[in-house]
Motif scaffolding. Structure first.
Motif, short mmCIF file in Angstrom:
data_model
loop_
_atom_site.label_atom_id
_atom_site.label_comp_id
_atom_site.label_asym_id
_atom_site.label_seq_id
_atom_site.Cartn_x
_atom_site.Cartn_y
_atom_site.Cartn_z
N PRO A 220 0.81 -1.22 0.00
CA PRO A 220 0.00 0.00 0.00
C PRO A 220 0.84 1.28 0.00
CG PRO A 220 -0.93 -1.60 1.52
CD PRO A 220 0.40 -2.14 1.08
N GLU A 221 1.97 1.26 0.71
CA GLU A 221 2.85 2.44 0.72
C GLU A 221 3.44 2.70 -0.65
OE1 GLU A 221 4.43 2.45 5.35
OE2 GLU A 221 5.80 1.90 3.74
N VAL A 222 3.85 1.65 -1.32
CA VAL A 222 4.43 1.80 -2.66
C VAL A 222 3.39 2.37 -3.62
CG1 VAL A 222 5.44 0.57 -4.61
CG2 VAL A 222 6.10 -0.05 -2.29
N ARG A 223 2.18 1.83 -3.57
CA ARG A 223 1.12 2.32 -4.46
C ARG A 223 0.78 3.78 -4.18
NH1 ARG A 223 -3.70 0.29 -3.60
NH2 ARG A 223 -4.48 0.82 -5.66
N GLU A 224 0.84 4.17 -2.92
CA GLU A 224 0.43 5.53 -2.58
C GLU A 224 1.50 6.57 -2.86
OE1 GLU A 224 -1.43 8.08 1.19
OE2 GLU A 224 -1.05 5.92 1.39
N PHE A 225 2.76 6.22 -2.64
CA PHE A 225 3.80 7.25 -2.65
C PHE A 225 4.78 7.17 -3.82
CE2 PHE A 225 2.55 6.85 1.84
CZ PHE A 225 2.11 8.16 2.05
#
Length: 514
Positions: A220-225
């Motif tokens: 989720p962090e990779v997708r968001e940032f």
């Protein structure tokens, strides 16, 4: 095809990089990535996919067997060491805390560069403090330059590490126009949820003057940032996505990372295991002054209760109290109908059937011991040959370890392999494996999958759910909301040391998705 001009070219480009260790282990196989100005590039993959090897090549720790490196369209040699890499504008912030706790902030920021501030054989302390203050002010890092590093919150420590990386580049750079490229290796692994968001807000602000390579296990962090993401598997690049243009789901990235689908079925309410009526543990008005107050709940056989809340909520102290690591001041704790003393030690709790899995492999394992002995250490009674003098059956110990290695898909040459040489995910699996073999009535889980890749995480979830289905009761504390959705039957929201709400998994998913 015409060659790109330096203005059009990527800030950094790595082409066809390969690396083999010991002439056998192929860590990287023809990997190519690019980094553009003012962007965050994600690099994801399981442990052993080649991520760390690639990053260490970029900062001069390893030399590649083959490959090319381009900076602004101009081919340059690979750096020979981290100092030379900093001169090219590349620096790394490692996953493990790289801070030195008893250095003051300004000392840590300029560590390794003191020679630039020597005059007449004396350090120019005032100048060092001024330089340190300027970089912190520029990057909006809120801390006192004379504070000791251990005094800072973890998220602030991480920002100071990033500031140190940028400052190192500026002090060593060969060209004043050099744009910093900061490699962030699992930067959020030690941080609580709210600290992670704060860190990324700071990083996004820094994109104006820097570029980042973001290595992470947290999809989720990779997708968001991230702006773009490369997926490595077994040393090869297996997928690439431009997240500014493509709609990529967590499932898409998971499948690319591990080569199979994720266990999304775990979230379907119809598959949730019914909890038994037998009560395994009762907390009644449990209180530890200054940490938590009046905590009450029943834990049933086969049930997993999650204690969810922000950092400092008291959730960790509650689970450690149940483990016997922390005492309590008021209230009562009952295990299988028997009231336990507030100061009862952990080994006595273990005899009552309570196991505690901290998630910290440095505490869970004897790293210089082999896998077999780490599994047998809490299962010694199962490998003793009875007689006048009990002796260990090394054959039984080996078979027990081999069973766990196979079940949890632990990547190791043999059960005699020392744990220190295992990947983070495999170490965590050994830690879980010893408790799987022990089969405690109650298993306490504190950050059970912290810092490990998505494939290893799924394997651990599968085993924990199997244990729960067999009747084991569990209490979970984690900073990953998804973990609660997968494992828990009931979630208790804790804030300021007090119970706020009791939620079902469906209600919890609705609240955390909002």
């Amino acid at each position: 095809m015409s060659m790109a001009t330096p203005a059009e070219a990527p800030l950094l480009e790595v082409r066809g990089v390969s690396k083999t260790f010991d002439g056998v282990v192929r860590a990287l196989d023809e990997v190519t990535i690019t980094v553009h100005q003012n962007e965050i590039v994600g690099v994801v993959g399981e442990n052993g996919a080649g991520k760390s090897t690639l990053m260490k090549i970029l900062v001069g720790v390893y030399a590649p067997d083959k490959g090319e490196l381009y900076y602004r369209g101009r081919r340059v040699p690979f750096p020979r060491d981290p100092k030379e890499a900093a001169g090219r504008g590349i620096s790394i912030v490692y996953q493990e805390k790289g801070v030195i706790p008893h250095l003051q902030v300004y000392q840590f920021l300029l560590l390794g560069h003191e020679d630039k501030y020597v005059k007449f054989s004396s350090l120019q302390i005032d100048t060092m403090k001024r330089v340190a203050g300027e970089i912190l002010e520029e990057l909006r890092v809120d801390c006192d330059i004379e504070s000791f590093m251990y005094e800072l919150p973890l998220s602030t420590q991480k920002m100071v590490e990033i500031a140190k990386a940028i400052l190192s580049i500026r002090l060593e750079r060969e060209d004043t126009d050099t744009t910093p490229i900061i490699i962030l290796d699992e930067p959020t692994a030690p941080l609580a949820i709210e600290e992670r968001q704060g860190l990324f807000n700071d990083i996004l602000a820094m994109k104006r003057n820097s570029s980042f390579i973001f290595v992470s296990h947290i999809i989720p962090e990779v997708r968001e940032f991230a702006d773009r993401v490369y997926v490595l598997r077994d040393g090869k690049q297996v997928a690439y996505h431009d997240l500014t243009r493509e709609k990529v789901t967590e499932e898409d990235l998971f499948r690319a990372i591990v080569g199979r689908g994720s266990s999304e079925y775990l979230y379907k309410p119809g598959l949730e295991k019914a909890v038994g009526e037998e009560i395994a543990l009762t907390a009644s008005n449990l209180t530890k002054n200054s940490y938590y107050y009046d905590i009450s709940f029943h834990l049933h056989r086969g049930e997993c209760i999650g204690l969810f809340g922000p950092a400092g909520s008291g959730k960790s102290e509650i689970i450690r109290t149940i483990a016997g690591l922390v005492g309590f001041d008021k209230g009562s704790l009952t295990v299988k109908g028997q009231t336990v003393k507030a100061d009862e030690l952990p080994h006595l709790r273990l005899e009552r059937g309570i196991g505690y899995f901290s998630g910290e492999t440095g505490k869970e394992l004897f790293l210089n011991w082999p896998i077999a002995k780490n599994i047998s250490i809490v299962n010694i009674g199962r490998i003793l040959l009875t007689g006048r003098v009990p002796v260990i059956s090394f054959s039984a110990e080996r078979k027990m370890a081999e069973r766990i290695v196979k079940k949890l898909r632990i990547a190791a040459p043999s059960v005699n392999t020392d744990c220190t040489s295992l990947s983070g995910g495999s170490k965590q699996k050994v830690s879980v494996g010893k408790w799987l073999e022990r089969s405690p009535d109650i298993l306490l889980l504190e950050d059970p999958t912290i810092g490990i890749d998505v494939g290893a995480r799924e394997d651990i979830y599968e085993v924990l759910l199997e244990m729960k289905k067999s009747g084991a009761s569990m209490i979970l504390v984690s900073d990953d909301p998804k973990e609660y959705s997968i494992l828990c039957d009931t979630i208790i929201f804790i804030k300021g040391g007090r119970m706020q709400r009791v939620l079902s998994p469906a209600e919890f998913r609705e609240v955390t998705a909002a």
